[in-house]
Enzyme design. Structure first.
Site, PDB file in Angstrom:
ATOM      1  N   GLU B  74      43.391  42.587  45.188  1.00 32.46           N
ATOM      2  CA  GLU B  74      44.481  43.535  45.457  1.00 32.46           C
ATOM      3  C   GLU B  74      44.384  44.175  46.839  1.00 32.46           C
ATOM      4  O   GLU B  74      45.386  44.546  47.436  1.00 32.46           O
ATOM      5  CB  GLU B  74      44.522  44.629  44.385  1.00 32.46           C
ATOM      6  CG  GLU B  74      44.999  44.150  43.014  1.00 32.46           C
ATOM      7  CD  GLU B  74      43.874  43.615  42.142  1.00 32.46           C
ATOM      8  OE1 GLU B  74      42.748  43.399  42.647  1.00 32.46           O
ATOM      9  OE2 GLU B  74      44.120  43.410  40.936  1.00 32.46           O
ATOM     10  N   PHE B 136      42.146  51.954  27.850  1.00 31.83           N
ATOM     11  CA  PHE B 136      41.645  50.781  28.568  1.00 31.83           C
ATOM     12  C   PHE B 136      42.393  50.634  29.896  1.00 31.83           C
ATOM     13  O   PHE B 136      43.616  50.644  29.929  1.00 31.83           O
ATOM     14  CB  PHE B 136      41.827  49.521  27.715  1.00 31.83           C
ATOM     15  CG  PHE B 136      41.393  48.269  28.419  1.00 31.83           C
ATOM     16  CD1 PHE B 136      40.072  48.098  28.800  1.00 31.83           C
ATOM     17  CD2 PHE B 136      42.307  47.270  28.733  1.00 31.83           C
ATOM     18  CE1 PHE B 136      39.669  46.954  29.475  1.00 31.83           C
ATOM     19  CE2 PHE B 136      41.906  46.121  29.401  1.00 31.83           C
ATOM     20  CZ  PHE B 136      40.584  45.960  29.775  1.00 31.83           C
ATOM     21  N   GLN B 137      41.644  50.513  30.967  1.00 32.53           N
ATOM     22  CA  GLN B 137      42.179  50.353  32.321  1.00 32.53           C
ATOM     23  C   GLN B 137      43.080  51.513  32.741  1.00 32.53           C
ATOM     24  O   GLN B 137      44.046  51.325  33.463  1.00 32.53           O
ATOM     25  CB  GLN B 137      42.894  49.005  32.473  1.00 32.53           C
ATOM     26  CG  GLN B 137      41.911  47.853  32.303  1.00 32.53           C
ATOM     27  CD  GLN B 137      42.439  46.516  32.780  1.00 32.53           C
ATOM     28  OE1 GLN B 137      43.618  46.241  32.694  1.00 32.53           O
ATOM     29  NE2 GLN B 137      41.537  45.676  33.282  1.00 32.53           N
ATOM     30  N   LYS B 186      53.576  51.688  31.252  1.00 33.44           N
ATOM     31  CA  LYS B 186      54.095  50.421  30.745  1.00 33.44           C
ATOM     32  C   LYS B 186      55.361  50.600  29.899  1.00 33.44           C
ATOM     33  O   LYS B 186      56.285  49.791  29.972  1.00 33.44           O
ATOM     34  CB  LYS B 186      53.015  49.716  29.916  1.00 33.44           C
ATOM     35  CG  LYS B 186      53.427  48.294  29.525  1.00 33.44           C
ATOM     36  CD  LYS B 186      52.276  47.520  28.919  1.00 33.44           C
ATOM     37  CE  LYS B 186      52.668  46.071  28.683  1.00 33.44           C
ATOM     38  NZ  LYS B 186      51.556  45.294  28.129  1.00 33.44           N
ATOM     39  N   MET B 509      28.893  45.230  66.127  1.00 27.95           N
ATOM     40  CA  MET B 509      29.148  46.585  66.613  1.00 27.95           C
ATOM     41  C   MET B 509      28.065  47.554  66.131  1.00 27.95           C
ATOM     42  O   MET B 509      27.628  48.433  66.869  1.00 27.95           O
ATOM     43  CB  MET B 509      30.535  47.052  66.156  1.00 27.95           C
ATOM     44  CG  MET B 509      30.951  48.385  66.744  1.00 27.95           C
ATOM     45  SD  MET B 509      30.928  48.388  68.547  1.00 27.95           S
ATOM     46  CE  MET B 509      32.634  47.996  68.925  1.00 27.95           C
TER      47      MET B 509
END
Ligand SMILES: Cc1ncc(C[n+]2csc(CCOP(=O)(O)OP(=O)(O)O)c2C)c(N)n1
Ligand SMILES: [Mg+2]
Lengths: 164, 604
Positions: B74, B136-137, B186, B509
């Site tokens: 993502e 959940f999630q 949802k 760097m």
């Protein structure tokens, strides 16, 4: 470093207050007191925030507040004459000779005893931080049972007003 | 406009077809979301599915107008949307699921926030009645993203979806742009519950009105200062790119015959091949750019924000200069450096008004100081330590490839016309210094957050927007490995970007700082023996890989990467560069802008 009082009109939307509180944490600004409640217009809430900082810092704070989408108006009340009020409720041990003595101090400080038990008084004060501190200084620590103070609410003097 | 008034307009336009007034479409929350995105003109969604986003994904599947690009992580979706937005100026769109889906977007959202990039991130959320139950999630996306978004919405009722989309795009793309999150539980996208769909034509937020012309009094002051200055510098940043102000910036510079320097974010807003360009300023800025700033009597900051990578020690900053600061965001003004003349406004509107006032002054016969002495001083700095005084870069007898030479070779092979994204590290600074961008929106890099892993997905977003353009990603082997999985996405959608990896086998760097400040103790900055073979990596992912080890092979290999034959192929060019090269000039910590280390062992 000056103490400032900033008034904010805010859209009364879920999550709006957390954005303000989050902003202060994120930008390293310390809130001293905060009070918030809906206004006569149910779509708006009004906040009063007190904090200390130099002019540059306060300028940044007000700009950042204004940048939040839900903020409608911001005003630094300390720019002009203004009134500020908070309330303090304090529960003290008051027995024997102390009962009369505390009662006298309450009168001097223009408080009100609003609840009484054989051993305690609960007292109400209206005013600002200085007044609250002055009253507390009259008591010995062992007499203080519980103190609760509200944040300050502020409004400018005269005909100036913060509105839409 | 409300539904009723929309109907009224129709009836008025054609009074005898009253029966033909089309009833509002009945759509589910998920379909309304997609319709709203279509009505907003979105052509790509970059995303990754999961449980709480499945109604949305089904709605994506059942429509044709918007193409969904399935990434492999993502974070990459956000950088792709970001690259797309930087190159086009349009808002990039991301769709992800709740929980790990949204937490993976955080780096990309923060990257866009720091560089003021317009982006809308739509995230699935657990159903409304489960919010707050540690379902959940479940992750409080609005809470987690709060400090790094311009604004966010949590949808509480499906009927709000079209208006929330309209507001989100309006907020993301106007004023100082930035990312906006729309978190959608949802149940709000349930396919079985239908609503009247209506997309608002415009949106009016009483608390948000960013279109600003600038205060006329301040503009007048600025013009007077510009006309009086003996040593003016135009210091232009990303705001000029974002605000489409490049042409006006050029016009102003030409009118005043004054030097221009760009921030890392502003590169391309002024043509780098023009003789009035001083190059980038700041920590790794050109000697002449930093010297000109320090010695100037007027700094006009345009869409720049006096970042600490520019100013060095704030109390020693530009001691002789009056500061005029133009920015759309009032919080940027006088945040770091107090502006003598602050102007809050849109770059294009304000520059237009400044230009016309200068014209007026010239017609009235106002005269200005001669710029020749200032240019002579600048020329002396260029001659002393300008970037092209480094004779090593043209020395063909060297065998080691210097990283700067790779950028010069890339510039040559692409005729300076490519879109170049970069990652973060030494390679980024070399690209910024040596690729001369003549146009805005061609240099795509994470300046504010400095996000390693940005380069590849950002380049992919650019390539989606402009399939026929040449798009190169300048990267380091460290940064490249942070989103290397996207090579698979590139194969799936035929995204033929060219990856030029300046492979110094180290976190260069970091190693440079350790060389300079920590007695060359290379704590956790080297991994030479465990690096993958990037040619094989390319091949495994279905692409082409080329390795270069000698300077004599560099140009040929570079030409091969950009050859017609490879036009539609992703090619990784793995250039083994000198491992000990440092980026110079480099600001001396705690000093002013004129305090720089110029090369190993040589300071101002
Ligand atoms: C995500 C992230 N983690 C850590 C850093 C700190 N950092 C800045 S540059 C750099 C090294 C980059 O290495 P590489 O991509 O190989 O580029 P090089 O400097 O070698 O050209 C690191 C670790 C960062 N910018 N981003
Ligand atoms: Mg490296």
């Amino acid at each position: 470093m000056k103490r400032r009082m900033i008034a904010v009109l805010l859209e009364n939307e879920a999550g709006a207050l957390s954005r303000i509180v989050g902003l202060f944490a994120q930008r390293n600004y310390n809130i001293e007191t905060l009070s918030v409640a809906p206004t006569e217009d149910e779509e708006l809430s009004r906040l009063t925030i007190t904090l200390t900082g130099d002019d540059a810092k306060i300028e940044q704070v007000t700009k950042h507040l204004n940048r939040l989408i839900e903020v409608v108006k911001v005003s630094d009340l300390t720019d002009g004459a203004h009134l500020e009020r908070g309330i303090m409720l304090i529960k003290v041990r008051a027995q024997g000779a102390m009962r009369a003595e505390i009662k006298r101090s309450v009168e001097i400080f223009k408080g009100r005893i609003i609840d009484v038990t054989p051993r305690m008084y609960t007292i109400e004060f209206m005013g600002n931080a200085d007044k609250f501190a002055a009253f507390i200084a009259t008591l010995e620590k062992k007499h203080i049972v519980e103190v609760v103070r509200s944040g300050l609410a502020g409004i400018s003097r005269g005909e100036k007003a913060l509105g839409l | 406009m409300s539904q009723d008034s929309a109907e009224l307009v129709n009836i008025k336009a054609n009074p005898d077809v009253m029966e033909q007034v089309i009833p509002p479409e009945r759509l589910s929350g998920g379909d309304m979301l997609l319709r709203a995105l279509q009505d907003e003109g979105v052509d790509y969604i970059f995303g990754y599915p999961g449980g709480q986003a499945l109604h949305i994904y089904d709605a994506i599947f059942r429509q044709q107008r918007i193409e969904h690009i399935l990434v492999r992580h993502e974070q990459a979706a956000t950088h792709m949307a970001d690259g797309y937005a930087r190159a086009t100026g349009r808002t990039g769109v991301v769709v992800v699921t709740s929980g790990p889906g949204v937490t993976n977007t955080i780096t990309g959202i923060a990257t866009a926030y720091m560089d003021s990039i317009p982006m809308v991130v739509i995230s699935g959320q657990v159903p409304n009645n489960q919010i707050g139950t540690d379902a959940f999630q479940e992750t409080d996306m609005v809470g987690v993203s709060r400090p790094i978004v311009k604004h966010s919405f949590l949808i509480k009722s499906a009927s709000e979806i079209p208006l929330a989309v309209k507001k989100a795009f309006h907020i993301a793309g106007t004023g100082r742009p930035g990312p906006v999150v729309i978190d959608i539980p949802k149940d709000m996208t349930d396919p079985n519950i239908l609503y009247d769909y209506h997309y608002p034509e415009s949106v009016n937020l009483r608390t948000y009105n960013p279109s600003l012309k600038g205060h006329p009094k301040q503009i007048k002051k600025a013009v007077n200062l510009l006309l009086q200055a003996k040593k003016p510098v135009l210091y232009a940043g990303g705001g000029v790119v974002q605000g489409n102000g490049s042409e006006l910036l050029v016009a102003l510079a030409k009118k005043l015959n004054c030097p221009v320097t760009n921030t890392l974010m502003g590169l391309g807003s002024y043509p780098a091949t023009d003789k009035q360009f001083l190059g980038m300023l700041g920590m790794h800025g050109n000697y002449e750019a930093n010297m000109a700033m320090h010695n100037s009597d007027l700094v006009f900051a345009i869409g720049a924000r006096f970042d600490d990578r520019v100013t060095n020690a704030v109390d020693k900053f530009c001691p002789h200069a009056t500061i005029v600061h133009l920015d759309i965001d009032p919080t940027s003004i006088s945040k770091i450096i107090r502006a003598d003349v602050p102007i809050v406004g849109l770059v294009d509107l304000v520059l237009t008004s400044i230009l016309s006032r200068i014209d007026d002054a010239f017609t009235k016969g106002v005269t200005r100081p001669d710029m020749a002495p200032w240019w002579a001083e600048i020329q002396s700095w260029r001659d002393a330590h300008g970037l092209d005084t480094d004779t090593r870069l043209t020395d063909k007898t060297l065998t080691n490839i210097l990283p700067q030479q790779v950028i010069l070779s890339l510039y040559r092979a692409t005729e300076g016309k490519a879109y170049v994204s970069s990652d973060v590290g030494q390679h980024q600074m070399f690209a910024a210094q040596y690729y001369k961008f003549d146009e805005p929106r061609k240099w795509i890099n994470s300046g504010g957050l400095g996000t390693m892993g940005f380069g590849l997905p950002a380049a992919m977003g650019v390539k989606m927007a402009y399939p026929d353009a040449v798009v190169a990603c300048v990267t380091g082997e460290g940064s490249f490995m942070m989103n290397i999985q996207e090579l698979s996405t590139c194969l799936q959608y035929g995204i033929a970007v060219k990856v030029v990896c300046l492979n110094n086998q180290a976190l260069g760097m970091v190693k440079q700082w350790q060389d300079m400040q920590y007695g060359a103790r290379h704590a956790a900055s080297t991994y030479a023996n465990s690096l993958p073979d990037l040619v094989k990596v390319a091949e495994t992912f279905g692409h082409i890989g080329i390795r270069v080890e000698a300077l004599s092979e560099l140009d040929t290999a570079m030409d091969e990467v950009f050859s017609e034959k490879n036009r539609n192929r992703l090619v990784i060019l793995d250039v083994q560069v000198d491992r000990d090269e440092h980026v110079y000039p480099m600001a001396i910590k705690g000093g002013s802008m004129q305090d720089m280390i110029l090369s190993r062992g040589e300071s101002t």
